[in-house]
Design an enzyme around this catalytic site. Structure first.
Site, PDB file in Angstrom:
ATOM      1  N   HIS A 354      17.964  61.355  31.709  1.00 35.77           N
ATOM      2  CA  HIS A 354      18.215  62.661  30.577  1.00 35.77           C
ATOM      3  C   HIS A 354      19.003  62.219  29.594  1.00 35.77           C
ATOM      4  O   HIS A 354      20.458  62.008  29.814  1.00 35.77           O
ATOM      5  CB  HIS A 354      18.446  63.766  31.562  1.00 35.77           C
ATOM      6  CG  HIS A 354      18.199  64.852  30.786  1.00 35.77           C
ATOM      7  ND1 HIS A 354      16.913  65.796  30.503  1.00 35.77           N
ATOM      8  CD2 HIS A 354      19.192  65.579  30.104  1.00 35.77           C
ATOM      9  CE1 HIS A 354      16.835  66.793  29.819  1.00 35.77           C
ATOM     10  NE2 HIS A 354      18.311  66.511  29.474  1.00 35.77           N
ATOM     11  N   ALA A 355      18.421  62.413  28.321  1.00 38.48           N
ATOM     12  CA  ALA A 355      19.286  62.113  27.183  1.00 38.48           C
ATOM     13  C   ALA A 355      20.699  63.182  27.325  1.00 38.48           C
ATOM     14  O   ALA A 355      20.772  64.391  27.476  1.00 38.48           O
ATOM     15  CB  ALA A 355      18.648  62.436  26.087  1.00 38.48           C
ATOM     16  N   HIS A 384      18.939  65.352  18.042  1.00 41.02           N
ATOM     17  CA  HIS A 384      19.362  66.183  18.780  1.00 41.02           C
ATOM     18  C   HIS A 384      20.846  65.579  19.402  1.00 41.02           C
ATOM     19  O   HIS A 384      22.100  66.151  19.059  1.00 41.02           O
ATOM     20  CB  HIS A 384      18.476  66.764  19.842  1.00 41.02           C
ATOM     21  CG  HIS A 384      19.334  67.533  20.730  1.00 41.02           C
ATOM     22  ND1 HIS A 384      19.141  68.837  20.829  1.00 41.02           N
ATOM     23  CD2 HIS A 384      20.151  67.294  21.913  1.00 41.02           C
ATOM     24  CE1 HIS A 384      19.769  69.380  21.759  1.00 41.02           C
ATOM     25  NE2 HIS A 384      20.298  68.513  22.446  1.00 41.02           N
ATOM     26  N   GLU A 385      20.836  64.556  19.832  1.00 40.50           N
ATOM     27  CA  GLU A 385      21.882  63.765  20.486  1.00 40.50           C
ATOM     28  C   GLU A 385      23.110  63.471  19.309  1.00 40.50           C
ATOM     29  O   GLU A 385      24.283  63.591  19.780  1.00 40.50           O
ATOM     30  CB  GLU A 385      21.540  62.470  21.392  1.00 40.50           C
ATOM     31  CG  GLU A 385      20.620  62.867  22.344  1.00 40.50           C
ATOM     32  CD  GLU A 385      21.213  63.920  23.255  1.00 40.50           C
ATOM     33  OE1 GLU A 385      22.422  63.961  23.322  1.00 40.50           O
ATOM     34  OE2 GLU A 385      20.395  64.564  23.783  1.00 40.50           O
ATOM     35  N   HIS A 388      25.256  66.155  18.459  1.00 39.87           N
ATOM     36  CA  HIS A 388      26.512  66.621  19.268  1.00 39.87           C
ATOM     37  C   HIS A 388      27.525  65.526  18.892  1.00 39.87           C
ATOM     38  O   HIS A 388      28.681  65.907  18.829  1.00 39.87           O
ATOM     39  CB  HIS A 388      25.970  65.981  20.800  1.00 39.87           C
ATOM     40  CG  HIS A 388      25.176  67.240  21.566  1.00 39.87           C
ATOM     41  ND1 HIS A 388      25.623  68.347  21.538  1.00 39.87           N
ATOM     42  CD2 HIS A 388      24.068  67.171  22.135  1.00 39.87           C
ATOM     43  CE1 HIS A 388      24.564  69.055  22.188  1.00 39.87           C
ATOM     44  NE2 HIS A 388      23.586  68.485  22.774  1.00 39.87           N
ATOM     45  N   GLU A 412      24.342  72.652  20.544  1.00 43.31           N
ATOM     46  CA  GLU A 412      22.837  72.374  20.765  1.00 43.31           C
ATOM     47  C   GLU A 412      22.155  72.475  19.480  1.00 43.31           C
ATOM     48  O   GLU A 412      21.042  71.692  19.477  1.00 43.31           O
ATOM     49  CB  GLU A 412      22.130  73.248  21.899  1.00 43.31           C
ATOM     50  CG  GLU A 412      22.717  73.083  23.358  1.00 43.31           C
ATOM     51  CD  GLU A 412      22.885  71.567  23.752  1.00 43.31           C
ATOM     52  OE1 GLU A 412      22.004  70.820  23.417  1.00 43.31           O
ATOM     53  OE2 GLU A 412      23.870  71.215  24.662  1.00 43.31           O
ATOM     54  N   HIS A 514      18.593  70.105  34.658  1.00 37.35           N
ATOM     55  CA  HIS A 514      19.844  71.085  34.341  1.00 37.35           C
ATOM     56  C   HIS A 514      20.492  71.958  35.752  1.00 37.35           C
ATOM     57  O   HIS A 514      21.399  72.478  35.748  1.00 37.35           O
ATOM     58  CB  HIS A 514      19.849  71.936  33.183  1.00 37.35           C
ATOM     59  CG  HIS A 514      19.504  71.158  32.027  1.00 37.35           C
ATOM     60  ND1 HIS A 514      18.161  70.469  31.695  1.00 37.35           N
ATOM     61  CD2 HIS A 514      20.282  71.245  30.534  1.00 37.35           C
ATOM     62  CE1 HIS A 514      18.104  69.964  30.588  1.00 37.35           C
ATOM     63  NE2 HIS A 514      19.286  70.258  30.042  1.00 37.35           N
ATOM     64  N   TYR A 524      20.517  76.717  25.068  1.00 42.27           N
ATOM     65  CA  TYR A 524      19.487  76.233  24.512  1.00 42.27           C
ATOM     66  C   TYR A 524      18.354  77.348  23.950  1.00 42.27           C
ATOM     67  O   TYR A 524      17.971  77.249  22.953  1.00 42.27           O
ATOM     68  CB  TYR A 524      18.415  75.216  25.381  1.00 42.27           C
ATOM     69  CG  TYR A 524      19.152  74.150  26.197  1.00 42.27           C
ATOM     70  CD1 TYR A 524      19.560  72.995  25.103  1.00 42.27           C
ATOM     71  CD2 TYR A 524      19.500  73.909  27.220  1.00 42.27           C
ATOM     72  CE1 TYR A 524      20.170  71.912  25.694  1.00 42.27           C
ATOM     73  CE2 TYR A 524      20.446  72.908  28.031  1.00 42.27           C
ATOM     74  CZ  TYR A 524      20.411  72.030  27.059  1.00 42.27           C
ATOM     75  OH  TYR A 524      21.238  70.798  27.651  1.00 42.27           O
TER      76      TYR A 524
END
Ligand code: X8Z
Ligand code: ZN
Length: 615
Positions: A354-355, A384-385, A388, A412, A514, A524
């Site tokens: 999971h990323a 997305h990552e 962060h 997020e 999650h 999210y």
């Protein structure tokens, strides 16, 4: 450990000592107020306490993060035990500091100290009570749940398969029996988690109560600069804004699935079968775009195909993502990012696929961990990552307790906001499509549908995950009702049902990362609303006048400057202040996402005319 030493120390004892000298030249009303002196003394004590707490947390969190990274990138009994041990140590430290902070009454402290102490008290996701052995038991359970999920496999057509392969089948197969088998197979890996999960809830609630919260759900909801009940009302308000659009999308998708599969598989009325939507959790539906597509003209290319044809590798996808951020004027990622990130699934060892994005030293050792595949979905996930990581780099000069998103929804939303600028125009700039292939306005409806299948379909899913968890954590949903509650909530919010009745021991929520991973999910939901607010604000800053879905901020340094400013603030001020600075409004608001999809809403209403929508 950086700027906190340089921060100007607020007026303190030395100033009070000057009181007599000053009094000669100021009016009598400034005479020293004993209450103010007492308050100032408390503030000094609180400042010293926090400075020490922040340095202890920083040191311990680096150790814990390293152990967690080592485990996530190489799951073995040894790394799992080490991660659990470090996790327990870290939790114990956080709990002892949060308890020690009770010596201060927040109402008697200046805003800055009060804010930090509040963060210290409410910021532990899974708190352990301070009694002997509790932190160890809790960390043992949480690491075990995480490892069970990440190494989950089941038999399918005589072979053992994992989530990556199961997800591919759910997306690509159009055989209902096969879909059902894979859906049920993956969900079966979660059944053994249920007793551990229930025990974890018990211990963590004991921890939450010790810290002064009635239960852990209330503690989670205390992280939004308002009372938990107000935050819950905010979430409801936002959902009410977008629910009509979801209802139309659901109605439309059900109709297409019914046409494709027939009444026996997908009836024309009622809920949608969860395994037919192209995603294991039915959280994003673009995987079955081919079935759901509009009758209107669509783009003549498929991004996944293009990425592959042009020889994109996982590494090149990440480099392309970085290039978007640098086009906004942000720094290149540090060299260590490229040396230490896990960009693809390694051979010969188990990892958490999971990323996720990491910040190992709370300064510059940022990394991503992904089992990247060359497809459109992961192209988005890369952005997305990196969002962060760029956020982490931007707030690295804040005090330790402020090294975080303005709230978790901001964290997020950053990368997704950037990814909303992956428009056909931008793809042409990258050379992924030619000018001739760039879809004209007549393809807008189709493009918007594709985006809505990911962004709108997601909202009731996100709401469901934490609605379920709030029920569990508050004690309203006892262990024997875990699964039924999950199914009921998903039916109510998403209008979906499992392909067949569930076995008595099912623990379907455990089949979503999650839940065993204990990552709160409200973030999210908030992100998917706010990323459109950010997008709209950024497009306005850029002077864009066309429809929102065609706007790309690629290369816009002025937007980048304001974007970075927003990120630099971290958690140092209430989030409405941060939001206001970038968007001009202090409220989370669904009107930007509604505006973005407005042309689609018109189409969906036309298509659904005469249908009895809902379930
Ligand atoms: O978990 C994630 C990210 C890491 S924070 C990959 N997401 C949620 C999910 O996969 O369920 C991003 C969107 C929703
Ligand atoms: Zn994320």
């Amino acid at each position: 450990m950086m700027r906190q030493f340089l921060k100007p120390v607020l007026k303190s004892a030395s100033l009070l000592a000057l009181g007599a000298a000053l009094s000669a030249c100021v009016p009598a009303k400034t005479a020293i107020d004993p209450a103010a002196v007492a308050m100032e003394e408390r503030a000094i004590e609180a400042r010293a306490f926090l400075k020490d707490a922040e340095s202890q947390i920083a040191a311990k969190s680096h150790q814990a993060a390293q152990a967690a990274w080592d485990q996530a990138t190489n799951i073995t009994p040894e790394t799992t035990a080490a991660a659990a041990e470090q996790g327990a140590e870290f939790t114990k430290l956080l709990v002892s500091l949060a308890n020690a902070s009770k010596q201060f009454d927040i109402k008697e402290l200046p805003a800055e100290e009060a804010r930090k102490i509040q963060i210290l008290r409410s910021g532990i996701t899974i708190p352990a009570p301070s009694r002997e052995g509790a932190a160890e038991e809790l960390a043992g359970i949480t690491t075990k749940l995480d490892a069970t999920y990440s190494t989950g496999k089941f038999m399918f057509q005589g072979r053992e398969i994992d989530l990556l392969e199961a997800s591919r089948i759910i997306e690509q197969s159009r055989n209902p029996a096969e879909l059902q088998a894979v859906w049920e197979g993956w969900h079966s890996i979660a059944a053994p988690m249920a007793p551990d999960y229930a025990r974890m809830v018990e211990i963590a609630n004991e921890g939450a109560r010790e810290l002064g919260y009635p239960s852990l759900d209330q503690m989670w909801l205390s992280n939004y600069d308002m009372k938990p009940a107000e935050m819950e009302a905010e979430v409801q308000r936002l959902w009410t804004q977008v629910e009509p659009l979801y209802k139309e999308l659901h109605c439309y998708a059900r109709g297409r699935l019914n046409t494709y599969y027939g009444d026996a598989v997908q009836p024309a009325t009622g809920p949608i079968r969860a395994d037919l939507l192209g995603n294991m959790w039915a959280q994003q539906w673009s995987g079955v775009y081919d079935i759901l597509k509009t009758d209107t003209p669509g783009p003549a290319y498929d991004l996944t195909t293009r990425l592959n044809e042009q020889g994109y590798t996982p590494l090149k996808m990440v480099q392309t993502g970085e290039a978007f951020f640098t086009s906004l004027g942000l720094q290149e990622l540090p060299k260590t990012f490229w040396e230490r990130s896990m960009i693809t699934k390694p051979e010969g060892r188990e990892v958490v696929c999971h990323a996720s994005a990491w910040d190992l030293d709370d300064y510059e050792d940022v990394r991503i961990k992904m089992c990247t595949q060359v497809n459109a979905e992961d192209f988005n996930t890369v952005h997305h990552e990196l969002g962060h990581n760029y956020y982490q780099l931007a707030y690295r000069n804040q005090d330790h307790l402020y090294k975080n998103g303005a709230h978790d929804g901001f964290h997020e939303a950053i990368g997704d906001f950037v990814a909303l600028s992956i428009t056909p125009e931008y793809l042409e700039q990258l050379g992924l499509i030619t000018a001739a292939e760039k879809p004209g306005p007549d393809a807008d409806t189709a493009l918007l549908l594709q985006t809505a299948l990911d962004k709108i379909a997601f909202l009731p899913f996100a709401l469901s995950v934490d609605s379920w968890r709030w029920g569990v954590l508050s004690g309203d949903t006892p262990p024997e009702a875990y699964n039924q509650s999950w199914t009921d909530i998903r039916l109510k919010n998403q209008g979906i049902i499992p392909p067949a009745p569930r076995p008595a021991d099912a623990f379907d929520p455990g089949a979503k990362y999650h839940i065993p991973g204990n990552t709160p999910y409200l973030r999210y939901f908030l992100s998917f609303i706010m990323q459109f607010q950010f997008h709209k604000a950024a497009c306005e800053q850029a002077g864009w006048e066309g429809p929102l879905h065609r706007c790309s901020i690629y290369g816009n340094k002025e937007v980048g400057r304001r974007f970075e400013e927003m990120m630099e603030a971290g958690m140092s001020q209430p989030w409405p202040d941060t939001l206001e600075k970038f968007t001009g409004t202090r409220e989370m608001d669904g009107s930007a996402i509604i505006e973005y999809f407005d042309p689609l809403m018109v189409y969906l209403k036309e298509e659904n005319a005469g249908q009895s929508c809902g379930w």
